[in-house]
Design a protein around this motif. Sequence first.
Motif, PDB file in Angstrom:
ATOM      1  N   HIS A 188      39.394  45.892  33.599  1.00 16.17           N
ATOM      2  CA  HIS A 188      40.591  46.722  33.737  1.00 16.17           C
ATOM      3  C   HIS A 188      41.073  46.685  35.181  1.00 16.17           C
ATOM      4  O   HIS A 188      40.335  46.290  36.086  1.00 16.17           O
ATOM      5  N   ASN A 189      42.313  47.111  35.394  1.00 18.73           N
ATOM      6  CA  ASN A 189      42.868  47.071  36.743  1.00 18.73           C
ATOM      7  C   ASN A 189      43.045  48.474  37.321  1.00 18.73           C
ATOM      8  O   ASN A 189      42.767  49.486  36.657  1.00 18.73           O
ATOM      9  N   LYS A 198      31.825  41.986  37.725  1.00 18.07           N
ATOM     10  CA  LYS A 198      32.717  40.835  37.739  1.00 18.07           C
ATOM     11  C   LYS A 198      34.105  41.342  38.091  1.00 18.07           C
ATOM     12  O   LYS A 198      34.584  42.314  37.508  1.00 18.07           O
ATOM     13  N   SER A 199      34.742  40.701  39.061  1.00 14.29           N
ATOM     14  CA  SER A 199      36.066  41.174  39.475  1.00 14.29           C
ATOM     15  C   SER A 199      36.993  40.005  39.800  1.00 14.29           C
ATOM     16  O   SER A 199      36.538  38.909  40.155  1.00 14.29           O
ATOM     17  N   TYR A 200      38.289  40.261  39.673  1.00 14.12           N
ATOM     18  CA  TYR A 200      39.320  39.243  39.890  1.00 14.12           C
ATOM     19  C   TYR A 200      40.489  39.824  40.679  1.00 14.12           C
ATOM     20  O   TYR A 200      40.730  41.041  40.677  1.00 14.12           O
ATOM     21  N   ALA A 229      34.157  38.566  42.594  1.00 11.72           N
ATOM     22  CA  ALA A 229      32.727  38.900  42.502  1.00 11.72           C
ATOM     23  C   ALA A 229      32.234  38.540  41.114  1.00 11.72           C
ATOM     24  O   ALA A 229      32.957  38.686  40.129  1.00 11.72           O
ATOM     25  N   ASN A 230      31.007  38.087  41.048  1.00  7.48           N
ATOM     26  CA  ASN A 230      30.359  37.793  39.769  1.00  7.48           C
ATOM     27  C   ASN A 230      28.858  37.794  40.020  1.00  7.48           C
ATOM     28  O   ASN A 230      28.191  36.772  39.967  1.00  7.48           O
ATOM     29  N   SER A 231      28.337  39.002  40.323  1.00  2.72           N
ATOM     30  CA  SER A 231      26.963  39.126  40.801  1.00  2.72           C
ATOM     31  C   SER A 231      26.303  40.387  40.270  1.00  2.72           C
ATOM     32  O   SER A 231      26.968  41.304  39.778  1.00  2.72           O
ATOM     33  N   THR A 243      44.158  43.005  46.403  1.00  5.74           N
ATOM     34  CA  THR A 243      43.035  42.193  46.880  1.00  5.74           C
ATOM     35  C   THR A 243      41.718  42.948  46.696  1.00  5.74           C
ATOM     36  O   THR A 243      41.707  44.130  46.366  1.00  5.74           O
ATOM     37  N   GLY A 244      40.615  42.225  46.948  1.00  4.03           N
ATOM     38  CA  GLY A 244      39.310  42.860  46.912  1.00  4.03           C
ATOM     39  C   GLY A 244      38.679  42.963  45.546  1.00  4.03           C
ATOM     40  O   GLY A 244      37.587  43.516  45.407  1.00  4.03           O
ATOM     41  N   GLY A 245      39.334  42.434  44.501  1.00 11.67           N
ATOM     42  CA  GLY A 245      38.802  42.531  43.151  1.00 11.67           C
ATOM     43  C   GLY A 245      39.386  43.698  42.389  1.00 11.67           C
ATOM     44  O   GLY A 245      38.654  44.468  41.751  1.00 11.67           O
ATOM     45  N   ASN A 246      40.726  43.831  42.419  1.00  6.07           N
ATOM     46  CA  ASN A 246      41.389  44.979  41.783  1.00  6.07           C
ATOM     47  C   ASN A 246      41.133  45.063  40.280  1.00  6.07           C
ATOM     48  O   ASN A 246      41.178  46.137  39.691  1.00  6.07           O
TER      49      ASN A 246
END
Length: 282
Positions: free
Chosen positions: A135-136, A154-156, A180-182, A197-200
């Motif tokens: 989700h955003n 996990k973030s995009y 991120a995917n950790s 930015t930052g994985g919103n």
Amino acid sequence: MTIVEAGMVQQRRGTAAVRHVNRVRYVNTNGISKKKKRRCRVGRRRPVLQDLFLSCREVFKGPGTVPQPSEVTKLCQIVDKMRPEDVGLSSDLQFFQTTDKVQGNPRVTYTTIYQCNEFSLCIFFLPATAVIPLHNHPGMTVFSKLLLGQMHIKSYDWVDPANSEESVPASHLRLARVEANSVFTAPCDTSVLYPTTGGNIHQFTAITPCAVLDVLGPPYSHDRDCSYYRDFLYSAFSNGETTGVTEEERESYAWLEEIEMPENPPMDRIEYLGPQITDTGF
């Protein structure tokens, strides 16, 4: 969502009232004498939760604004110090000791410590294997701190449309960059995401029972609600010839598709019974 009352049991043990809420326990020390309370306060510093609240009042200035770098650093320094006991939690609580396997998708529980038009302070409780879907956070800056447990995050972020417009293979898909995917294990540093930015856009998956503190500015509202997404491997809709994306960078990108909000999202609200904030007003 309504406050969950099922499973709430209140007991008395000595002078302390203990309440169990969905297996997350808080201790209310209202039974302690005033004389003893005064003695406990001598020489004590201001609680870190109160420091966080006061700093949030200074930093968050409402919708359409983003904290300055110095303000982000200030908040991170405070959130980095946050420990479970600062919000009335402990790794010894039954919720975090549970090893039973849960069938299906376990329900997530959340509680709101404080909320106003400028910011909110919340805690999310995830049983093992529970998921907060992708989700955003529209127009929001979020400080996130894993207080207890182990979690996969996990973030995009969206790729700049100017660079990806020709590469979008279908109107309902949009190119995003993996931020991120950790797996994260508490205690760990504060994560910060910004409006763009930052994985919103992110997803939480609990490996063990977890507690996550979120500071959101501004908070969600009826006119600033989140959208949900489904992600696909970059290679699923691309032949590797996308402008600006090399063969080696494939794993750093994915296609996101917006989906409908779940009709019955697996999340319940409970009352916050931890240490309180003193709100002297603005």
